[in-house]
Design a protein around this motif. Structure first.
Motif: not given
Length: 325
Positions: A49-67
Motif C-alpha cells: 500500500l505504501f512506498d517506503r523507499q523515499t524520505s516521505e512515505i507515499t501510497p502506491t497505486a493499490f494504496g491510492e485505490a484503498l484510500l
C-alpha cells in the motif's frame, strides 16, 4: 484476515502525514504498533500500500485505490455508530453544538445547563463561533446542531433551518458618551464613532455605520473594532467612545448600574434573527431534541423581557428611517 475499520484509519493517518511517527502519535499508538497494523493490512490484501523507499512515505497505486474508499467507509461507520448511540437515550448520549455569541448568551448556554441538570451523564461539546463557522461545522458533520444567525440560510440546500429568536437590539455606549443627551440621533451621528461588534451579514451590512469595512469576498460588514465575545464588547464600550450592539436583556445589569447607556436610536432593522441549523439528511439525537425544547422555552421568556425593557429605555425615541444602500 478480514479488513478492519481501525486499519483503514491507520492507513489514512500515514497518508495524511507521510510519516509513521507522526501518524502513530495522531492515532495514540507506538510507531511499531502502527507499522504492524499497516503490514497486517497489506498482508490481508496481498498488495503493497505504501512506498517506503523515499524520505516521505507515499501510497502506491493499490494504496491510492484503498484510500479513496477508506475515507467514505470511515464516515459511514461513524454515522452508523452515531445512529446506534441515538437509540440509547440522554443518560449515556452525547451532544455537540455550535452557537453564535448572541444566541448562546440569550438562551443557548442556559439550555445546555438545564440539559445537564436533568441528565448529568450526558457528554456535551459546546463551541462558540461566528455565524459562518456555525454553518460550516454543521455541514462538515462536526456538530449535531447549530444555533445562530439564519437569515442567509433560509433556502440553503441540504440544511433544515428553524427560526427561534427574533429580538430587537439596541446600540449602547458608556455613560457620559457624546451621543447621549439628545432625544434622537441620525446615522451620520453614529458614523462619527467606532462600532465594536461581530461581523454583520451582507444582507444588512449597508444599514450599519459607514465607518465599517465591507469584506470583498463575502460582502459582510467588518467593524473597526472586531470582537467575537460579548463580554469583551461590553468592556471595550464601557471604557472608550466605541459603541456596541446588544439586546436589552444582555446589557440590563450595566444599564441599571449606570455604567452603560442606550444610544437614542431605534430602527426596525435592528433585530437579531437566529435559529437552529441541522443537516436535512441527519436524524436529531434525543439530546439535540431536548436542547431545542429547552431553548424554545427560554426564548419565550426572553422575548417578553426584551420587549418590555426596550420600550422602557427607549420610550421617548421614535423609530428612525432605514438608511439607503
Amino acid at each position: 484476515m478480514p479488513l478492519k475499520i481501525r486499519q483503514l484509519a491507520h492507513a489514512l493517518a500515514v497518508w495524511r502525514h507521510g510519516n509513521f511517527r507522526r501518524a502513530a502519535a495522531e492515532q495514540n499508538l507506538s510507531q511499531p504498533a502502527l507499522s504492524r497494523s499497516i503490514q497486517n493490512l497489506e498482508e490481508s490484501l496481498g498488495v503493497l500500500l505504501f512506498d517506503r523507499q523515499t524520505s516521505e512515505i507515499t501510497p502506491t497505486a493499490f494504496g491510492e485505490a484503498l484510500l479513496q474508499r477508506a475515507e467514505t467507509i470511515l464516515i459511514e461507520a461513524a454515522e452508523l455508530e452515531r445512529e446506534m448511540k441515538l437509540m440509547k437515550g440522554l443518560d449515556v448520549g452525547r451532544l455537540s453544538v455550535a452557537m453564535g455569541v448572541y444566541a448562546a448568551e440569550l438562551s443557548g448556554n442556559r439550555a445546555v445547563a438545564g440539559l445537564l441538570k436533568s441528565h448529568p451523564g450526558l457528554q456535551i461539546r459546546l463551541q462558540l463561533r461566528n455565524w459562518r463557522d456555525v454553518e460550516r461545522l454543521v455541514r462538515d458533520r462536526q456538530v449535531d446542531i447549530g444555533f445562530g444567525e439564519i437569515g442567509h440560510l433560509m433556502t440553503a440546500p441540504g440544511l433544515r433551518v428553524e427560526p427561534v429568536g427574533r429580538h430587537e437590539v439596541l446600540f449602547f455606549c458608556r455613560a457620559g458618551h457624546p451621543l447621549l443627551g439628545r432625544s434622537a440621533i441620525s446615522e451620520d451621528d453614529l458614523d462619527t464613532y467606532p462600532f465594536a461588534g461581530v461581523p454583520i451579514p451582507s444582507r444588512v451590512a449597508h444599514l450599519f455605520p459607514r465607518n465599517c469595512r465591507i469584506d470583498e469576498t463575502s460582502g459582510d460588514l467588518i467593524p473597526p473594532i472586531l470582537v467575537e465575545d460579548l463580554t469583551a464588547m461590553r468592556t471595550i464600550v464601557a471604557g472608550t467612545d466605541a459603541f456596541g450592539l446588544a439586546s436589552p436583556v444582555q446589557i440590563e445589569p450595566w444599564l441599571r448600574s449606570g455604567e452603560l447607556a442606550v444610544v437614542p436610536f431605534r430602527a426596525s432593522w435592528l433585530r437579531l434573527d437566529y435559529g437552529f441549523i441541522f443537516l436535512a439528511s441527519r436524524s436529531l439525537s434525543p439530546a439535540a431534541e431536548a436542547f431545542t425544547t429547552l431553548v424554545r422555552g427560554i426564548e419565550r421568556a426572553v422575548e417578553e423581557q426584551n420587549r418590555i425593557l426596550a420600550d422602557e429605555v427607549l420610550r421617548e425615541v421614535k423609530p428612525g428611517a432605514v438608511p439607503s444602500a
